[in-house]
Design an enzyme around this catalytic site. Structure first.
Site, mmCIF file in Angstrom:
data_model
loop_
_atom_site.group_PDB
_atom_site.id
_atom_site.type_symbol
_atom_site.label_atom_id
_atom_site.label_comp_id
_atom_site.label_asym_id
_atom_site.label_seq_id
_atom_site.Cartn_x
_atom_site.Cartn_y
_atom_site.Cartn_z
ATOM 1 N N CYS A 4 39.068 44.490 37.998
ATOM 2 C CA CYS A 4 38.547 43.576 39.015
ATOM 3 C C CYS A 4 37.110 43.173 38.698
ATOM 4 O O CYS A 4 36.443 43.778 37.868
ATOM 5 C CB CYS A 4 38.587 44.239 40.390
ATOM 6 N N ARG A 18 35.223 39.229 45.577
ATOM 7 C CA ARG A 18 35.767 39.915 44.409
ATOM 8 C C ARG A 18 37.122 39.341 44.055
ATOM 9 O O ARG A 18 37.765 38.637 44.852
ATOM 10 C CB ARG A 18 35.879 41.410 44.670
#
Length: 327
Positions: A4, A18
């Site tokens: 991520c 994110r």
């Protein structure tokens, strides 16, 4: 093993978000936790009243397991995969506040209004090796904590809970943050301008394309390369102050490191992809997101909810492609 990227962006307001890059969804929900929903901690007293939160969470047994969240004071936090390096204490300490990793985001965001306050609480906190349940074991994580003034990286290691100033407002996965920052020295020559000929004045080099100043910018999907690419993209970002332009720019930055299905194949035959991308206006408490299948930006405004309530408020992700047809 998810891969991520989390980042911040400041225009007129402050934005935090994110990507979640993983092989499958865990039925994530945009989740608002009102001020009177009790946060029950395994080793610490229940927090009956607290700051309200909005973010992305998987909800199990009426408990929000937040991946990323922002509280009503504008403090934001996200957990990212940190395999092989994350270490949680095996013993409960009588000198520290003992928090399980799945409790860490609510622990900080429920009671801290700023990064400065979070730093003080972190000094009293240790993360303990405690699973949520037998079917939901601990994930090896590190975290970014940010407000409009400052960002931190928090990494649980065998040396203890390491806290680093994060001047980039950016985090990916392994390797550890100190190495990621040191590795950036290898890219100081990159530029958004046309390159100068430093190779040899005896050779007549041609500027045959735009973008040659960034020649050598990593384009692969490893966490180390994404760290560099996201940093370069963010640091050269040019954006006006309106809400629409700010969130558009934020999603353009994250697009630079998203995972298309097929590019990261796992040993089990599945593919990692960007399940969702989020961008929260931390000043207004508006949580924007896209999903892999739905590129339209969807918004949930925490301040349109009853923040004095005692029950979770959840919104399933709109995961079917929305297309605006002009004819």
């Amino acid at each position: 093993m998810d891969m991520c990227t989390a980042l911040t962006l400041k225009t007129k307001d402050f934005y935090f978000g994110r990507t979640l890059d993983i092989e499958r969804s865990y039925h994530e929900l945009v989740t608002v936790t009102p001020r009177k929903f009790p946060f029950r901690f395994r080793e610490e007293p229940t927090n009956e009243t607290h700051y309200a939160l909005i973010g992305m969470a998987a909800v199990f047994d009426n408990q929000p397991l937040y991946y990323d969240a922002v509280n009503e004071k504008g403090l934001a936090m996200a957990g990212l995969n940190f395999p092989y390096n994350a270490y949680y204490s095996k013993n409960v300490s009588d000198k520290k506040r003992n928090i399980a990793p799945f409790e860490f985001i609510p622990w900080i965001l429920s009671q801290c209004s700023s990064v400065s306050e979070a730093e003080m609480l972190l000094k009293e906190t240790q993360l303990i090796d405690m699973d949520f349940s037998s079917t939901l074991p601990n994930a090896p994580l590190h975290w970014i904590i940010a407000d409009k003034n400052k960002a931190l990286t928090v990494e649980p290691t065998k040396k203890g809970l390491m806290i680093y100033d994060n001047p980039l407002g950016l985090l990916t996965n392994n390797p550890p943050f100190e190495f990621q920052m040191f590795n950036m020295n290898n890219y100081m020559h990159l530029s958004n301008k046309n390159p100068e000929n430093n190779f040899s004045k005896e050779i007549d080099f041609k500027i045959y394309s735009l973008g040659l100043g960034a020649l050598g910018l990593p384009g692969d999907l490893s966490s180390q390369s994404r760290f560099i690419k996201a940093a370069f993209t963010k640091m050269h970002s040019v954006c006006n102050d309106s809400e629409e332009e700010s969130i558009s720019q934020f999603f353009h930055i994250t697009n630079a490191v998203e995972h298309p299905r097929g590019c990261v194949k796992l040993d089990n035959g599945l593919y990692e992809l960007t399940v969702y991308t989020s961008c929260c206006n931390t000043d207004k408490g508006i949580y924007y997101y896209t999903t892999y299948e739905n590129r339209q930006i969807t918004a949930v405004d925490m301040r349109k909810e009853n923040l004095n309530a005692g029950k979770l408020i959840t919104y399933p992700l709109l995961a079917v492609q929305q297309i605006k047809r002009q004819n």
